[in-house]
Write an enzyme that holds these catalytic residues in place. Structure first.
Site, PDB file in Angstrom:
ATOM      1  CG  ASN A 160       4.622   0.348   0.479  1.00 48.01           C
ATOM      2  OD1 ASN A 160       4.412  -0.509   1.318  1.00 48.01           O
ATOM      3  ND2 ASN A 160       4.426   0.132  -0.815  1.00 48.01           N
ATOM      4  CB  SER A 180      13.848   0.145  -2.037  1.00 52.09           C
ATOM      5  OG  SER A 180      13.418   0.737  -3.248  1.00 52.09           O
ATOM      6  N   GLY A 239       0.873  -1.179   0.000  1.00 52.06           N
ATOM      7  CA  GLY A 239       0.000   0.000   0.000  1.00 52.06           C
ATOM      8  C   GLY A 239       0.901   1.218   0.000  1.00 52.06           C
ATOM      9  N   GLY A 296       9.177   4.125  -5.720  1.00 56.91           N
ATOM     10  CA  GLY A 296       8.655   5.491  -5.624  1.00 56.91           C
ATOM     11  C   GLY A 296       8.198   5.800  -4.201  1.00 56.91           C
ATOM     12  CG  ASP A 297       5.091   3.665  -2.509  1.00 58.72           C
ATOM     13  OD1 ASP A 297       4.616   4.666  -3.081  1.00 58.72           O
ATOM     14  OD2 ASP A 297       4.595   2.525  -2.599  1.00 58.72           O
ATOM     15  N   GLY A 321       0.561   4.319   0.909  1.00 61.67           N
ATOM     16  CA  GLY A 321       0.609   5.122   2.128  1.00 61.67           C
ATOM     17  C   GLY A 321       1.479   4.462   3.182  1.00 61.67           C
ATOM     18  CD  GLU A 328      -2.258   2.522  -3.426  1.00 61.42           C
ATOM     19  OE1 GLU A 328      -1.786   1.870  -4.378  1.00 61.42           O
ATOM     20  OE2 GLU A 328      -1.883   2.366  -2.251  1.00 61.42           O
TER      21      GLU A 328
END
Ligand code: RIB
Ligand code: NA
Length: 306
Positions: free
Chosen positions: A44, A285, A40, A252-253, A42, A138
């Site tokens: 992440n 990551s 998710g 990106g998160d 948010g 989301e």
């Protein structure tokens, strides 16, 4: 004690299959590995900020999400504002990752869509005293917009990540974003022209800036990112640190979580420098599978990043 970073956003259960390539419509292919992870956008972003040392809280909703709440706690994230609901299914993301580390994702937001004004009101004391608030798309866009407005009204710095992008984005989103941060495909959808290289990202960034945000960052995967600021007429290209990509899902998160950490901890640092450092965090990551499972902790990173 005031929070560094508060994220109003999604929790998802990631169902990940690794396969040699992404299947075509109507096709079945063999993959070689399957795993379930915490995801998710948010959550992440919140967890990456926490792993770098930010004092964080999450405002979200999950279906009887006991194990998700435990995951936040394990990462030191404040969970008083993560509600549990039986009214809707857990948010789920079906993810396929190919051998180049690229992915295709379908999300079914489920309980995330039930997050609304009531939860925001409950979290208002925390929101209004945080240093940085982060939102994505989301959850219900109206809830994101309301959270960003509350933050702005209280002098809290805002980062808005319009992901996944929607074509008819409410123009108020631009005005409530101190930093508007998206990837190339999201920028493309929002401006309506191709964004495949640094030059096109510069142009798209200028266009998004005109719509009213403080600054724009467009991430370009292996090409780094572009930073566009109101005070300066020129865009800056922040080059990447080349890495071997195993799985780019959630990179990106990781970038946004790191950016939120830097904005909270080093408020006077220039945005290009924050982006440069966030690139390096996200670069770590992509070198391991999964989203949160691959996010580095402060101790895994070079001291120069702090
Ligand atoms: O950005 C990556 C995330 O997008 C995944 O964790 C998945 O849950 C989807 O929301
Ligand atoms: Na990864």
């Amino acid at each position: 004690e005031a929070l560094d970073v508060i994220v109003v956003g999604s929790c998802m259960t990631d169902l990940v299959s690794q396969a040699p390539r992404l299947p075509k419509a109507g096709e079945t292919i063999h993959g070689h590995k399957f795993f379930i992870g915490f995801g998710g956008k948010g959550a992440n972003q919140c967890i990456q900020a926490a792993r770098l040392g930010a004092k964080t809280a999450m405002v979200g909703k999950d279906f009887f999400g006991d194990n998700y709440i435990q995951n936040f706690k394990d990462n030191g994230v404040h969970t008083d504002f993560v509600g549990q609901s039986s009214g809707s299914a857990t948010g789920a993301a079906s993810i396929i990752v190919n051998s180049a580390g690229e992915n295709a994702i379908v999300i079914v937001a489920g309980a995330n869509m039930l997050l609304g004004s009531e939860e925001l009101q409950k979290a208002l004391p925390a929101i209004s005293h945080a240093k940085v608030l982060v939102c994505q798309l989301e959850i219900s866009p109206q809830t994101s917009l309301q959270a960003l407005r509350l933050a702005q009204k209280n002098g809290v710095k805002t980062i808005f990540n319009p992901a996944p992008a929607i074509p008819d984005l409410d123009p108020d989103f631009y005005r409530v974003s101190d930093v508007f941060c998206c990837n190339e495909s999201e920028a493309e959808l929002l401006v309506g022209s191709p964004v495949a290289n640094v030059e096109e990202a510069n142009q798209a960034g200028q266009e998004l800036l005109k719509r009213g945000c403080g600054s724009v960052i467009i991430t370009l995967g292996s090409q780094g990112c572009v930073v566009v600021k109101t005070q300066e007429s020129i865009s800056k290209h922040v080059p990447p640190t080349p890495v071997m990509a195993v799985d780019t899902t959630g990179a990106g998160d990781s970038f946004i979580g790191a950016l939120a950490f830097y904005m909270a901890h080093y408020p006077t640092m220039i945005l290009e420098e924050m982006a440069h450092r966030a690139n390096q965090v996200a670069g770590r990551s992509v070198q391991a599978a999964g989203t949160q499972t691959s996010y580095p902790f402060r101790d895994d990173l070079s001291a120069e990043l702090f």
